[in-house]
Design a protein around this motif. Sequence first.
Motif, mmCIF file in Angstrom:
data_model
loop_
_atom_site.group_PDB
_atom_site.id
_atom_site.type_symbol
_atom_site.label_atom_id
_atom_site.label_comp_id
_atom_site.label_asym_id
_atom_site.label_seq_id
_atom_site.Cartn_x
_atom_site.Cartn_y
_atom_site.Cartn_z
ATOM 1 N N THR A 164 99.666 37.263 21.988
ATOM 2 C CA THR A 164 100.112 36.213 21.072
ATOM 3 C C THR A 164 98.996 35.217 20.769
ATOM 4 O OG1 THR A 164 100.982 34.904 22.918
ATOM 5 C CG2 THR A 164 102.530 36.387 21.791
ATOM 6 N N VAL A 165 98.143 34.924 21.749
ATOM 7 C CA VAL A 165 97.065 33.952 21.530
ATOM 8 C C VAL A 165 95.887 34.536 20.758
ATOM 9 C CG1 VAL A 165 97.662 32.494 23.503
ATOM 10 C CG2 VAL A 165 96.032 34.381 23.802
ATOM 11 N N THR A 166 95.952 35.828 20.476
ATOM 12 C CA THR A 166 94.939 36.483 19.655
ATOM 13 C C THR A 166 95.470 36.718 18.242
ATOM 14 O OG1 THR A 166 94.066 37.544 21.634
ATOM 15 C CG2 THR A 166 93.385 38.488 19.557
ATOM 16 N N ALA A 167 96.775 36.687 18.079
ATOM 17 C CA ALA A 167 97.421 36.918 16.786
ATOM 18 C C ALA A 167 97.406 35.630 15.960
ATOM 19 C CB ALA A 167 98.837 37.436 16.997
ATOM 20 N N ILE A 168 96.191 35.157 15.695
ATOM 21 C CA ILE A 168 95.977 33.895 14.977
ATOM 22 C C ILE A 168 94.840 34.081 13.988
ATOM 23 C CG2 ILE A 168 96.800 32.428 16.850
ATOM 24 C CD1 ILE A 168 93.893 32.021 17.680
ATOM 25 N N ALA A 169 94.858 33.299 12.919
ATOM 26 C CA ALA A 169 93.815 33.437 11.910
ATOM 27 C C ALA A 169 93.734 32.187 11.046
ATOM 28 C CB ALA A 169 94.100 34.657 11.038
ATOM 29 N N ALA A 170 92.585 32.062 10.384
ATOM 30 C CA ALA A 170 92.363 30.952 9.461
ATOM 31 C C ALA A 170 91.591 31.469 8.253
ATOM 32 C CB ALA A 170 91.584 29.836 10.147
ATOM 33 N N LYS A 171 91.856 30.859 7.102
ATOM 34 C CA LYS A 171 91.114 31.176 5.890
ATOM 35 C C LYS A 171 91.191 29.990 4.941
ATOM 36 C CE LYS A 171 94.622 33.411 2.992
ATOM 37 N NZ LYS A 171 94.818 34.571 2.113
ATOM 38 N N LEU A 172 90.387 30.065 3.896
ATOM 39 C CA LEU A 172 90.456 29.064 2.843
ATOM 40 C C LEU A 172 91.233 29.642 1.675
ATOM 41 C CD1 LEU A 172 86.830 27.600 2.743
ATOM 42 C CD2 LEU A 172 88.855 26.659 3.876
ATOM 43 N N THR A 173 92.134 28.862 1.147
ATOM 44 C CA THR A 173 92.865 29.220 -0.058
ATOM 45 C C THR A 173 92.699 28.056 -1.024
ATOM 46 O OG1 THR A 173 94.475 30.499 1.222
ATOM 47 C CG2 THR A 173 95.128 29.853 -1.017
#
Length: 180
Positions: free
Chosen positions: A114-123
């Motif tokens: 669960t602590v790896t199932a994370i992400a970030a991006k720019l929109t």
Amino acid sequence: MQDTTGIYKQLLENEALQEQLALVDHLGVLDAWICAGYIRSLIWGLTLTEEQDIDVVYYDAADTSEATEKQYEEQLKSWQPLPWSVKNQARMHLKNELPPYQSTCDAIAHFPETVTAIAAKLTDGQLQLYLAYGASDLQSRTIRPTPLFSKGLPRHTIFQKRVTDKGWDKRSDLRIVDRF
């Protein structure tokens, strides 16, 4: 403890991450995110190691060649010489012997912890954060398998191996839980 807003603010204030997100956005690849252990380490305030790569994932069912992934990696490295790792999630389901993923976020939700199932991006220039299983485990530093990797299921051995290989089972600041 941080709430989701705190995590968002922490990542937003990280200048290096903002530069890296801008480079990934500049690639022009649809549905591309920086994710997994790299983002987790930033949230936990851990010192990033030289061996740690910057995981970039995207989804393109029309072009699943590894050569395209390598081209994206090389382009990112030419802009910023860092250990970029780019993977098209439209083909990664084969590695885990699962049905095809429907999007990048669907693939991220199938990561082992669960602590790896994370992400970030720019929109549109704005930080977007994806926490497939919420912020609770990140906040409590709990290593927990995602549903397909829970105890009693065939993929649980993958979760256990990752816990051991990463040395999480030897760290007193982490709590290991076997079930989702």
